[in-house]
Design an enzyme around this catalytic site. Structure first.
Site, PDB file in Angstrom:
ATOM      1  N   CYS A   4     -65.025 -33.423   4.395  1.00 31.62           N
ATOM      2  CA  CYS A   4     -64.789 -33.952   3.065  1.00 31.62           C
ATOM      3  C   CYS A   4     -65.846 -33.396   2.119  1.00 31.62           C
ATOM      4  O   CYS A   4     -66.854 -32.853   2.556  1.00 31.62           O
ATOM      5  CB  CYS A   4     -64.859 -35.478   3.078  1.00 31.62           C
ATOM      6  SG  CYS A   4     -63.788 -36.233   4.313  1.00 31.62           S
ATOM      7  N   ARG A   9     -62.670 -28.371   0.926  1.00 31.18           N
ATOM      8  CA  ARG A   9     -63.200 -29.125   2.061  1.00 31.18           C
ATOM      9  C   ARG A   9     -62.290 -30.288   2.458  1.00 31.18           C
ATOM     10  O   ARG A   9     -62.508 -30.936   3.487  1.00 31.18           O
ATOM     11  CB  ARG A   9     -64.586 -29.671   1.736  1.00 31.18           C
ATOM     12  CG  ARG A   9     -65.608 -28.617   1.379  1.00 31.18           C
ATOM     13  CD  ARG A   9     -66.960 -29.257   1.090  1.00 31.18           C
ATOM     14  NE  ARG A   9     -67.571 -29.733   2.306  1.00 31.18           N
ATOM     15  CZ  ARG A   9     -68.456 -29.045   3.036  1.00 31.18           C
ATOM     16  NH1 ARG A   9     -68.808 -27.830   2.661  1.00 31.18           N
ATOM     17  NH2 ARG A   9     -68.970 -29.554   4.125  1.00 31.18           N
ATOM     18  N   TRP A  33     -60.490 -35.356   3.591  1.00 28.64           N
ATOM     19  CA  TRP A  33     -59.626 -34.842   4.659  1.00 28.64           C
ATOM     20  C   TRP A  33     -59.585 -35.950   5.692  1.00 28.64           C
ATOM     21  O   TRP A  33     -60.586 -36.277   6.307  1.00 28.64           O
ATOM     22  CB  TRP A  33     -60.209 -33.556   5.239  1.00 28.64           C
ATOM     23  CG  TRP A  33     -59.331 -32.880   6.247  1.00 28.64           C
ATOM     24  CD1 TRP A  33     -58.328 -31.991   5.997  1.00 28.64           C
ATOM     25  CD2 TRP A  33     -59.415 -33.007   7.671  1.00 28.64           C
ATOM     26  NE1 TRP A  33     -57.775 -31.567   7.173  1.00 28.64           N
ATOM     27  CE2 TRP A  33     -58.413 -32.179   8.228  1.00 28.64           C
ATOM     28  CE3 TRP A  33     -60.219 -33.744   8.542  1.00 28.64           C
ATOM     29  CZ2 TRP A  33     -58.210 -32.070   9.597  1.00 28.64           C
ATOM     30  CZ3 TRP A  33     -60.013 -33.649   9.903  1.00 28.64           C
ATOM     31  CH2 TRP A  33     -59.012 -32.803  10.420  1.00 28.64           C
ATOM     32  N   ASN A  45     -68.997 -38.105   4.365  1.00 31.04           N
ATOM     33  CA  ASN A  45     -68.394 -36.997   5.092  1.00 31.04           C
ATOM     34  C   ASN A  45     -68.856 -37.106   6.540  1.00 31.04           C
ATOM     35  O   ASN A  45     -70.034 -37.317   6.798  1.00 31.04           O
ATOM     36  CB  ASN A  45     -68.834 -35.657   4.493  1.00 31.04           C
ATOM     37  CG  ASN A  45     -68.320 -34.470   5.281  1.00 31.04           C
ATOM     38  OD1 ASN A  45     -67.315 -34.565   5.985  1.00 31.04           O
ATOM     39  ND2 ASN A  45     -69.010 -33.342   5.168  1.00 31.04           N
ATOM     40  N   GLY A  46     -67.924 -36.959   7.505  1.00 29.86           N
ATOM     41  CA  GLY A  46     -68.308 -37.012   8.902  1.00 29.86           C
ATOM     42  C   GLY A  46     -67.555 -38.091   9.657  1.00 29.86           C
ATOM     43  O   GLY A  46     -66.566 -38.663   9.167  1.00 29.86           O
ATOM     44  N   GLU A 102     -55.822 -13.143  15.696  1.00 28.80           N
ATOM     45  CA  GLU A 102     -56.160 -13.483  14.317  1.00 28.80           C
ATOM     46  C   GLU A 102     -54.924 -13.420  13.424  1.00 28.80           C
ATOM     47  O   GLU A 102     -54.732 -14.273  12.546  1.00 28.80           O
ATOM     48  CB  GLU A 102     -57.253 -12.536  13.804  1.00 28.80           C
ATOM     49  CG  GLU A 102     -57.633 -12.687  12.350  1.00 28.80           C
ATOM     50  CD  GLU A 102     -58.249 -14.033  11.994  1.00 28.80           C
ATOM     51  OE1 GLU A 102     -58.470 -14.265  10.797  1.00 28.80           O
ATOM     52  OE2 GLU A 102     -58.483 -14.861  12.897  1.00 28.80           O
ATOM     53  N   LYS A 156     -53.471 -16.595  11.327  1.00 26.71           N
ATOM     54  CA  LYS A 156     -53.272 -16.573   9.879  1.00 26.71           C
ATOM     55  C   LYS A 156     -51.843 -16.963   9.518  1.00 26.71           C
ATOM     56  O   LYS A 156     -51.605 -17.716   8.576  1.00 26.71           O
ATOM     57  CB  LYS A 156     -53.590 -15.178   9.315  1.00 26.71           C
ATOM     58  CG  LYS A 156     -55.070 -14.861   9.273  1.00 26.71           C
ATOM     59  CD  LYS A 156     -55.782 -15.701   8.243  1.00 26.71           C
ATOM     60  CE  LYS A 156     -57.280 -15.688   8.439  1.00 26.71           C
ATOM     61  NZ  LYS A 156     -57.729 -16.516   9.561  1.00 26.71           N
ATOM     62  N   GLU A 200     -51.338 -20.702  10.132  1.00 27.39           N
ATOM     63  CA  GLU A 200     -52.185 -21.512   9.246  1.00 27.39           C
ATOM     64  C   GLU A 200     -51.550 -21.725   7.883  1.00 27.39           C
ATOM     65  O   GLU A 200     -51.574 -22.836   7.351  1.00 27.39           O
ATOM     66  CB  GLU A 200     -53.537 -20.817   9.026  1.00 27.39           C
ATOM     67  CG  GLU A 200     -54.611 -21.114  10.025  1.00 27.39           C
ATOM     68  CD  GLU A 200     -55.921 -20.440   9.644  1.00 27.39           C
ATOM     69  OE1 GLU A 200     -56.941 -21.136   9.608  1.00 27.39           O
ATOM     70  OE2 GLU A 200     -55.919 -19.224   9.383  1.00 27.39           O
ATOM     71  N   HIS A 238     -45.312 -10.753  32.152  1.00 29.39           N
ATOM     72  CA  HIS A 238     -45.774 -11.873  32.974  1.00 29.39           C
ATOM     73  C   HIS A 238     -45.399 -13.220  32.364  1.00 29.39           C
ATOM     74  O   HIS A 238     -46.019 -14.239  32.680  1.00 29.39           O
ATOM     75  CB  HIS A 238     -47.287 -11.788  33.178  1.00 29.39           C
ATOM     76  CG  HIS A 238     -47.709 -10.577  33.945  1.00 29.39           C
ATOM     77  ND1 HIS A 238     -47.502 -10.433  35.296  1.00 29.39           N
ATOM     78  CD2 HIS A 238     -48.299  -9.425  33.528  1.00 29.39           C
ATOM     79  CE1 HIS A 238     -47.956  -9.259  35.693  1.00 29.39           C
ATOM     80  NE2 HIS A 238     -48.446  -8.626  34.643  1.00 29.39           N
ATOM     81  N   LYS A 248     -61.668 -26.334   4.980  1.00 28.91           N
ATOM     82  CA  LYS A 248     -62.451 -25.112   5.145  1.00 28.91           C
ATOM     83  C   LYS A 248     -63.619 -25.280   6.110  1.00 28.91           C
ATOM     84  O   LYS A 248     -63.760 -24.521   7.061  1.00 28.91           O
ATOM     85  CB  LYS A 248     -62.969 -24.660   3.776  1.00 28.91           C
ATOM     86  CG  LYS A 248     -63.762 -23.357   3.790  1.00 28.91           C
ATOM     87  CD  LYS A 248     -62.889 -22.182   4.143  1.00 28.91           C
ATOM     88  CE  LYS A 248     -63.633 -20.866   4.040  1.00 28.91           C
ATOM     89  NZ  LYS A 248     -62.804 -19.751   4.529  1.00 28.91           N
TER      90      LYS A 248
END
Length: 608
Positions: free
Chosen positions: A2, A27, A73, A98-99, A481, A485, A488, A504, A603
């Site tokens: 946050c 954030r 968040w 935050n946390g 990656e 992306k 996301e 496989h 983020k």
């Protein structure tokens, strides 16, 4: 994950709080709120983006000379207005946080026994009531917050104000970032300097265990032992223009296109110094020659950078290298390896899982550490013996782009430096690697010029529900990656595999509705990769191939080809990261998703 902002001044600080929250929205963006003192605690909270809250602030004509703000968040409790911050206790105490407080249930039960009622499902409301409880006992906000901080278990950054102490903000930090900004007759606090860069350039970074009393004209900080401390003053040279969109539609687009400059800036000291321990700090000349192996700890995109680095370290420096997902490593039954260098990789330098993994490594007996980070004076560099700061500049978009490619440059410099120290890198080889680095920004610009072609591919991708990415050895992490992306920001389910693993199991997924993206550089494995591609075509899969200018590929039915610059050798992963970023970006645009603020993500991951 946050964002916190606060201010105490002799002017209306509501515009500062709102602007700060806009800059912190990366954030967290489930809900937002501000609270100010104006006789009483006045509060506006809204579900949704900061713009929704801003409209509420205007409608209520909110004003005040001291206040706190928050963009959330969600962790504890759903996305509702009662769960939005700030939380208020008895009309007397307001808190933003935050946390994650791990012992919140225990404290909630204790507070209920004292008669406190809870209006939310959050762990934060526990903090508000605890501060209220101790504030009633001693009448001093600073002391009350110190007492509460000593009882909390978990990670937090908190900011608190009290109705009848209108000139004081109290704040505390443990595991989550918090910075104090120094003004003239006014002071500020924030999770990130970007939030308050428009009002000050002078900052003090709080350290774990610190509690601060912030007044108009002074800042008083005590450490975890409640002893007064002075934290170093830092003057930021970050420009406000770097935090603005400019002519771009999204921060992700801007940051993709900033990569030639970010890479050139990160490469510059390497070209000046050569592959020298001096790149990694004053202690590196003593530490690096003793290194007998490398342990890399990272999460997400940074973990994929570490996967590339493992190949470089083992092939160039001839040293063993182990890479661990930070959130898993800290719970593993493992042991320290004497004279191994622990490398942490993080854009923000505040990634909680990576920070805790480093602490765990220290507890095992590791004593050599290097942080590769994009944010100066963040937690990981401060905790490490050595540091390499990438020069990517501010990265606002949630999906990392320029931080990833600059991390790769830093990791290559580490591999080459270790090789040189171990006698594995000749003078000619060093020159060749430096010459190759010198060409990378231009090659990346060439890759960016392919955007119109990639945009056409995105028009064929956006309606798909699944995608498969393939690569081999150095380029398998780039496939990972690319898949990350795409999922996301476009919400298309995507997976990545080493191309040789197709037969496989993953080949069972391939049909005409499953696009297959192939990272196919012109290297020693190209012919084998072509064989893997034939396996896909035989099952009706359509191939989208990113290859090099000097490779021998021809388009055919079901095989689409885009050529990046000539093969960049061992640095090829940096160049091939660009097209997969652009493919994800333009696919997301076609699907109409929020590119910079994808759902459920934030983020800086400062919670476990």
């Amino acid at each position: 994950m946050c964002g916190i902002v606060g201010a105490v001044a002799r002017r209306d600080i509501v515009p500062v709080l709102v602007e700060g929250l806009k800059r912190l929205e990366y954030r967290g963006y489930d809900s937002a709120g501000v609270a100010v003192l104006n006789g009483d605690i006045k509060r506006v909270r809204r579900v949704g983006r900061v713009a929704e809250m801003e409209a509420g602030v205007r409608a209520e004509n909110l004003q005040g000379e001291i206040g706190i703000g928050h963009t959330r968040w969600a962790t504890h409790g759903g996305v509702t207005e009662p769960n939005a911050h700030p939380h208020v206790s008895q009309g007397l105490i307001a808190v933003v946080h935050n946390g994650i407080i791990e012992n919140h249930e225990e404290k909630r039960q204790y507070l209920r026994q004292l008669g406190y009622q809870f209006d939310s499902q959050t762990d934060t409301e526990v903090i508000a009531h605890l501060v209220h409880h101790y504030y009633l006992q001693n009448g001093d906000l600073f002391l009350a917050v110190q007492q509460v901080a000593s009882e909390l278990t978990g990670a937090y950054a908190i900011a608190v104000m009290a109705k009848d102490q209108p000139g004081v903000l109290a704040c505390a930090r443990m595991g989550c970032p918090l910075v104090v900004g120094l003004g003239e007759g006014e002071q500020f606090i924030a999770s990130d300097i970007s939030a308050i860069l428009s009002v000050t350039r002078r900052f003090q970074f709080l350290e774990d265990g610190d509690v601060a009393e912030v007044r108009h004209d002074k800042i008083h900080i005590v450490d975890r032992n409640r002893q007064p401390v002075e934290r170093k003053l830092h003057v930021s040279d970050l420009s406000l223009t770097s935090l603005e969109l400019g002519s771009y539609s999204h921060f992700m687009q801007k940051e993709i296109h900033e990569q030639p400059k970010a890479l050139a800036d990160t490469i510059e000291p390497i070209l000046e110094e050569g592959f020298s321990p001096a790149l990694f700090g004053a202690a590196a000349a003593e530490v690096l020659p003793k290194v007998e192996g490398v342990l890399i700890l990272a999460c997400g995109t940074s973990y994929y950078a570490g996967m590339v680095a493992r190949h470089w370290i083992e092939s160039i420096a001839k040293l063993p290298c182990q890479i661990e997902i930070a959130s898993e490593y800290r719970y593993s039954e493992t042991f320290a390896k004497p004279n191994w260098l622990v490398v942490t990789i993080s854009q923000s330098g505040e990634t909680l899982d990576t920070m805790e993994a480093l602490k765990f490594a220290f507890s095992l007996g590791h004593d050599k550490s290097l942080s590769i980070c994009n944010v100066r004076e963040s937690a990981l560099p401060r905790a490490s013996n050595l540091v390499f700061y990438t020069r990517a500049g501010a990265e606002i978009g949630v999906a990392s782009t320029k931080a990833f490619t600059t991390q790769l440059v830093a990791l290559f410099a580490l591999a080459a430096t270790l090789a040189k120290l171990k006698g594995q890198l000749s003078v000619d080889q060093e020159k060749q690697h430096l010459d190759a680095l010198r060409l990378i920004p231009g090659s990346v610009q060439h890759a960016l010029n392919l955007e119109p072609q990639i945009k056409l591919w995105a028009e064929r991708f956006y309606s798909k529900h699944h995608a498969l990415f393939l690569g081999r050895v150095l380029h398998y992490p780039i496939a990972l990656e690319g898949a990350l992306k795409l999922k996301e920001i476009s919400y298309i389910h995507a997976e990545a595999y080493p191309a040789g693993e197709l037969k496989h199991g993953p080949l069972a997924l391939v049909d005409q509705d499953m696009p297959i993206v192939v990272i196919a550089p012109n290297d020693a494995l190209l012919e084998k990769l072509k064989s893997n591609m034939q396996e896909v075509r035989a099952r009706g899969g359509e191939l989208f191939v990113f290859t090099d200018l000097d490779s021998h590929f021809t388009e055919s039915e079901g095989v689409n080809v885009i050529r990046t610059p000539r093969h960049a050798g061992v640095l090829s992963p940096i160049v091939h990261a660009i097209p997969v970023q652009l493919l994800a970006y333009h696919t997301a645009l076609q699907r109409g998703t929020d590119v910079d603020k994808p759902r459920n993500l934030a983020k800086s991951v400062t919670v476990e």
